[in-house]
Design an enzyme around this catalytic site. Structure first.
Site, PDB file in Angstrom:
ATOM      1  N   HIS A 151       0.780  -1.247   0.000  1.00 45.20           N
ATOM      2  CA  HIS A 151       0.000   0.000   0.000  1.00 45.20           C
ATOM      3  C   HIS A 151       0.815   1.302   0.000  1.00 45.20           C
ATOM      4  O   HIS A 151       0.733   2.108   0.931  1.00 45.20           O
ATOM      5  CB  HIS A 151      -1.020   0.012   1.140  1.00 45.20           C
ATOM      6  CG  HIS A 151      -0.545  -0.450   2.496  1.00 45.20           C
ATOM      7  ND1 HIS A 151       0.579   0.054   3.108  1.00 45.20           N
ATOM      8  CD2 HIS A 151      -1.060  -1.367   3.356  1.00 45.20           C
ATOM      9  CE1 HIS A 151       0.720  -0.530   4.273  1.00 45.20           C
ATOM     10  NE2 HIS A 151      -0.250  -1.397   4.452  1.00 45.20           N
ATOM     11  N   ASP A 189      -6.066  -4.079  -0.590  1.00 40.58           N
ATOM     12  CA  ASP A 189      -6.026  -3.888   0.866  1.00 40.58           C
ATOM     13  C   ASP A 189      -7.454  -3.903   1.425  1.00 40.58           C
ATOM     14  O   ASP A 189      -7.820  -3.089   2.287  1.00 40.58           O
ATOM     15  CB  ASP A 189      -5.293  -2.604   1.273  1.00 40.58           C
ATOM     16  CG  ASP A 189      -4.893  -2.641   2.758  1.00 40.58           C
ATOM     17  OD1 ASP A 189      -5.201  -3.645   3.434  1.00 40.58           O
ATOM     18  OD2 ASP A 189      -4.288  -1.671   3.238  1.00 40.58           O
TER      19      ASP A 189
HETATM   20  O1  DOR Z   1      -6.352   0.565   7.008  1.00 47.96           O
HETATM   21  C1  DOR Z   1      -5.839  -0.507   7.291  1.00 47.96           C
HETATM   22  N1  DOR Z   1      -6.579  -1.546   7.693  1.00 47.96           N
HETATM   23  N2  DOR Z   1      -4.506  -0.637   7.185  1.00 47.96           N
HETATM   24  C2  DOR Z   1      -3.864  -1.725   7.627  1.00 47.96           C
HETATM   25  O2  DOR Z   1      -2.670  -1.774   7.506  1.00 47.96           O
HETATM   26  C3  DOR Z   1      -4.613  -2.823   8.262  1.00 47.96           C
HETATM   27  C4  DOR Z   1      -6.016  -2.847   7.816  1.00 47.96           C
HETATM   28  C5  DOR Z   1      -6.900  -3.724   8.645  1.00 47.96           C
HETATM   29  O3  DOR Z   1      -6.515  -4.877   8.927  1.00 47.96           O
HETATM   30  O4  DOR Z   1      -7.998  -3.293   9.018  1.00 47.96           O
HETATM   31 ZN    ZN Z   2      -3.539  -4.472   4.770  1.00 43.18          ZN
END
Ligand code: DOR
Ligand code: ZN
Length: 438
Positions: A248, A321
């Site tokens: 990311h 992501d």
């Molecule tokens: O926004 C995020 N959510 N960034 C992360 O690195 C982890 C992820 C999550 O697991 O909810």
């Molecule tokens: Zn992630």
């Protein structure tokens, strides 16, 4: 399982030199024949002499006016099972994947328990075979319980089926541990996926640091919190020659560092996500927690640099992501809500916007969402090739629709793109030879 004949579609796979109208035959879950009409790549063209009639039932899919492309591969998905099934399960997450055109996804390890040992890896693989609509590849954690203190048993997890290692959600702050992880990764030839964040610099931050965070009175996360760790990991990749993949990417400075590293021959690859190249920090101006994500949405100059990085090849991969959270968790004060955007349902449509705007070509999109993830992960996937598992997307690039989060197949409705009008949607996905239609 039905055998399938996809007729008259525009077949595109840059890795195989395919670009033309033709037919694909799928038999017993595998691609049996690919035949282009005249004008396609000659050596791949084979006229259909027989149909599989007399064998199994054949489903004919008329794909006139539609593109037929390889099933997409998401290198970065949070499936939440085991432990957080109220946010997402392997069943719902893989259904969302397939509806978004993904036929192979990588499950990040920040579950409960963390995927830091082979029994969790085994659970995910078994559950995905039983209930998953697409193939799930587990990503093991780099450190035990993602604590950043002691390396997990990477070798055993690799033997059980982990195809990459990451402490995603958290950084590996200890540089010696990161060095060792990169060294071990060479033994198995798997990537280390780095969540680049200096947690000392991000402490108390909930959005991009800048004028907007200052005027909103919110704690800021400076770009440097990401970039210092990108620089460190590139240095360690240079030292160890381990396979480093940066997760990311969100800032212009990170794009610059990765570009320089590639120019000097350091083994690094990188991904960004649709939200970083589509919207900016302005999306949080209304305290919309569905736009709260880590790393945070950045400034216009960062968005532009990411688009440039995608265009010139600095950024190899578009990943989602996909980070589903429960509605009640997001319905909180901005600084208390969890970070994350649900991305599987929308990633392809948002990425197609880059093609429509002329930023990247359609071939580049396929490279970044199928071919490059397969290459980085060492998978025999992401191609339309005879003998390969039948993972295929039938795509209507002209279909205009409005994103409605309540229609997501994911349990996670947390998207800042609700109500957006977009163009381009899969009308069918064939995952492991099984046809799903919408
Ligand atoms: O926004 C995020 N959510 N960034 C992360 O690195 C982890 C992820 C999550 O697991 O909810
Ligand atoms: Zn992630």
């Amino acid at each position: 399982m039905l055998n399938i004949l996809i007729k008259n579609g525009h077949i595109v796979d840059p890795s195989e030199g395919l670009d033309g109208t033709g037919h694909i035959i799928i038999e017993n879950g595998k691609i049996k024949e690919i035949a282009l009409d005249s004008g396609g790549k000659k050596e791949k063209s084979r006229p259909i002499k027989t149909t599989p009639s007399g064998r199994k039932a054949l489903r004919v899919f008329e794909a006139h006016g539609l593109f037929v492309i390889p099933g997409l591969i998401d290198m970065h998905t949070h499936l939440r099972e085991p432990g957080y099934e109220y946010k997402e399960t392997i069943k719902t997450g893989t259904m969302a994947a397939v509806s978004g055109g993904f036929t192979n996804i990588c499950a990040m390890p920040n579950t409960n328990p963390v995927n830091d040992n082979s029994s969790v890896t085994d659970f995910i693989i078994r559950k995905a075979i039983q209930e998953g609509a697409c193939t799930v590849y587990p990503v093991g954690s780099i450190t035990k319980n993602q604590n950043g203190e002691e390396l997990a048993e990477m070798g055993i997890m690799f033997s059980e089926g982990c195809i990459a290692f990451s402490d995603d959600g958290k950084p590996v702050m200890n540089s010696l541990i990161m060095r060792r992880a990169l060294e071990y990764s060479k033994t198995y030839d798997v990537p280390i996926i780095s969540h680049c964040e200096d947690s000392n610099l991000t402490e108390g931050g909930v959005m991009n640091e800048g004028l907007l965070s200052f005027t909103m009175g919110m704690g800021g996360i400076p770009s440097e919190a990401e970039e210092t760790m990108v620089a460190r990991d590139i240095a360690l990749a240079g030292l160890t020659k381990g396979k480093l993949h940066i997760a990311h990417v969100s800032t212009a400075g990170s794009v610059r560092l990765i570009r320089q590293a590639k120019e000097s021959g350091i083994p690094v690859t990188a991904e960004t996500c649709p939200h970083y190249f589509t919207i900016t920090e302005e999306a949080v101006q209304t305290y919309n927690t569905n736009a709260k994500v880590n790393p945070p949405l950045r400034a216009r100059k960062d968005l532009e640099a990411l688009q440039e990085g995608l265009k010139d090849g600095t950024i190899d991969v578009i990943a989602t992501d996909h980070a589903p959270h429960h509605r009640d968790e997001k319905r909180m004060e901005f600084d208390r809500a969890p970070s994350g955007i649900s991305g599987l349902d929308t990633a392809l449509s948002l990425s197609l916007k880059l093609v429509q705007e002329g930023t990247i070509t359609f071939s580049q999109l396929i490279e970044k969402m199928a071919q490059n993830p397969a290459r980085i992960l060492g998978l025999k996937k992401g191609k339309l090739k005879v003998g390969h598992t039948a993972d295929v997307v039938i795509l209507d690039v002209h279909k205009e629709y409005t994103i409605r989060s309540e229609q997501f197949l994911s349990k996670g409705r947390n998207t800042p793109f609700d109500g957006w009008n977009v163009k381009g949607k899969p009308v069918a996905t064939i995952s492991k030879g099984k046809l799903y239609e919408w």
